[in-house]
Design a protein around this motif. Structure first.
Motif, mmCIF file in Angstrom:
data_model
loop_
_atom_site.group_PDB
_atom_site.id
_atom_site.type_symbol
_atom_site.label_atom_id
_atom_site.label_comp_id
_atom_site.label_asym_id
_atom_site.label_seq_id
_atom_site.Cartn_x
_atom_site.Cartn_y
_atom_site.Cartn_z
ATOM 1 N N THR A 52 -91.202 -47.630 8.250
ATOM 2 C CA THR A 52 -90.351 -46.481 8.549
ATOM 3 C C THR A 52 -90.331 -46.168 10.034
ATOM 4 O O THR A 52 -89.266 -45.892 10.608
ATOM 5 N N SER A 53 -91.485 -46.191 10.661
ATOM 6 C CA SER A 53 -91.591 -45.882 12.090
ATOM 7 C C SER A 53 -91.910 -47.148 12.874
ATOM 8 O O SER A 53 -92.666 -47.999 12.407
ATOM 9 N N HIS A 54 -91.326 -47.224 14.073
ATOM 10 C CA HIS A 54 -91.398 -48.463 14.843
ATOM 11 C C HIS A 54 -91.784 -48.170 16.288
ATOM 12 O O HIS A 54 -91.466 -47.105 16.842
ATOM 13 N N TRP A 58 -86.482 -39.079 14.458
ATOM 14 C CA TRP A 58 -86.765 -38.787 15.859
ATOM 15 C C TRP A 58 -86.759 -40.095 16.638
ATOM 16 O O TRP A 58 -86.779 -41.185 16.058
ATOM 17 N N ALA A 59 -86.713 -39.974 17.958
ATOM 18 C CA ALA A 59 -86.772 -41.149 18.825
ATOM 19 C C ALA A 59 -87.451 -40.755 20.131
ATOM 20 O O ALA A 59 -87.410 -39.596 20.551
ATOM 21 N N ALA A 60 -88.077 -41.739 20.766
ATOM 22 C CA ALA A 60 -88.709 -41.536 22.071
ATOM 23 C C ALA A 60 -88.469 -42.783 22.909
ATOM 24 O O ALA A 60 -88.455 -43.894 22.378
ATOM 25 N N SER A 61 -88.258 -42.571 24.197
ATOM 26 C CA SER A 61 -88.010 -43.697 25.087
ATOM 27 C C SER A 61 -88.820 -43.525 26.366
ATOM 28 O O SER A 61 -88.838 -42.441 26.964
ATOM 29 N N PHE A 62 -89.480 -44.592 26.780
ATOM 30 C CA PHE A 62 -90.293 -44.594 27.993
ATOM 31 C C PHE A 62 -89.686 -45.592 28.972
ATOM 32 O O PHE A 62 -89.475 -46.757 28.621
ATOM 33 N N SER A 63 -89.398 -45.144 30.179
ATOM 34 C CA SER A 63 -88.844 -46.057 31.170
ATOM 35 C C SER A 63 -89.877 -47.122 31.523
ATOM 36 O O SER A 63 -91.066 -46.994 31.205
ATOM 37 N N ALA A 106 -89.768 -45.873 20.690
ATOM 38 C CA ALA A 106 -90.362 -45.541 19.393
ATOM 39 C C ALA A 106 -89.359 -44.727 18.598
ATOM 40 O O ALA A 106 -88.597 -43.946 19.177
ATOM 41 N N TRP A 107 -89.354 -44.901 17.282
ATOM 42 C CA TRP A 107 -88.426 -44.148 16.455
ATOM 43 C C TRP A 107 -88.878 -44.185 14.998
ATOM 44 O O TRP A 107 -89.634 -45.051 14.589
#
Length: 273
Positions: free
Chosen positions: A182-184, A228-233, A216-217
């Motif tokens: 489910t989460s990645h 939800w989602a998260a992004s790291f440069s 991540a999501w």
């Protein structure tokens, strides 16, 4: 002592004026933000000594009373005492989207006070668990040099596999997922508009692979809206992403009064108090 969790524990029906019942729930990565993502993070930053500033943009007609001014956009900026790191609550400020979800928090850091530009930025949508973002920010606050890398990407994958997550079969060195798929968590080309100080992020051609950063999501239903989602440069130090990953994959239950509709049937829960 761990709290026993039960997926079939009935949720109390709510009347309009009744208080919400509190539950210990898990897994954390599907628990949402309890509708308090701003408050939880802002209170933590205040406790760390960060200064908060409210930026209001609006429109006012000639001879219009101040109370009649139309506010167009508003954001809250939290700045660390050394001014090397900051966090913006941008949800009311017409943010861009990540995974079709609006950005709620943008966290940035710079190498020194001589430059106004961020060395890296990280982005988080609503329903990222507040505990996870708090752990990330506490680790950022504790870092003497917030823009200097201290470890490699393997540290991020080790953080989640230690909690039972599985490495991606196709990309074992760059991805992992929870046991329910489910989460990645994935290291790859960052989405558009993700800000990073590396100039290569701006000059990559359309047919070239861009800089790699962690994404991540949570996708409760394959092909449907993400929770939800998260992004790291690319410039975010891997050890900071590892703190986020370890907290996200933690097996410790979290306290919730509001459960996401898309995952409430997947959550184990036990009444609190």
């Amino acid at each position: 002592m761990e709290t026993p969790l039960h997926s079939d524990f009935p949720l109390d029906p709510l009347t309009p004026n009744s208080p919400r019942s509190a539950y210990w729930v898990g897994p954390r990565h599907l628990a949402g933000d309890d509708g308090r993502l701003y408050e939880v993070v802002a209170d933590t930053l205040s406790g760390l000594g960060w200064t908060s500033l409210t930026i209001v943009r609006g429109r006012q007609q000639p001879d219009e009373a101040p109370e009649d001014r139309q506010v167009l956009r508003s954001t809250v900026l939290h700045i660390s005492p050394d001014t090397l790191r900051w966090a913006q609550w941008v949800l009311p400020d017409e943010p861009f989207h990540l995974g079709n979800l609006p950005i709620a928090w943008q966290v940035s850091a710079r190498a020194d006070t001589g430059s106004p530009l961020a060395q890296w930025s990280a982005y988080f949508t609503p329903d990222v668990p507040g505990e996870v973002l708090v752990d990330f920010l506490v680790a950022l606050d504790a870092r003497e040099q917030p823009a200097v890398p201290l470890a490699g990407p393997e540290l991020v994958l080790d953080a989640v596999t230690a909690h039972g997550w599985l490495r991606d079969i196709d990309q074992p060195d760059a991805g992992a997922m929870d046991p329910t798929f489910t989460s990645h968590l994935s290291l790859g080309e960052v989405p558009p508009l993700i800000q990073d100080a590396d100039p290569r992020a701006l000059v990559a051609e359309a047919d070239e692979t861009g800089l790699a950063g962690w994404q991540a999501w949570a996708e409760p239903v394959l092909g449907a809206q993400c929770l939800w989602a998260a992004s790291f440069s690319a410039g975010v130090p891997h050890d900071l992403v590892a703190v986020f990953a370890a907290s996200l994959s933690s097996t410790a239950p979290v306290l919730r009064r509001v459960l996401p509709e898309s995952t409430r049937d997947r959550l184990l829960r036990a009444p609190a108090g």
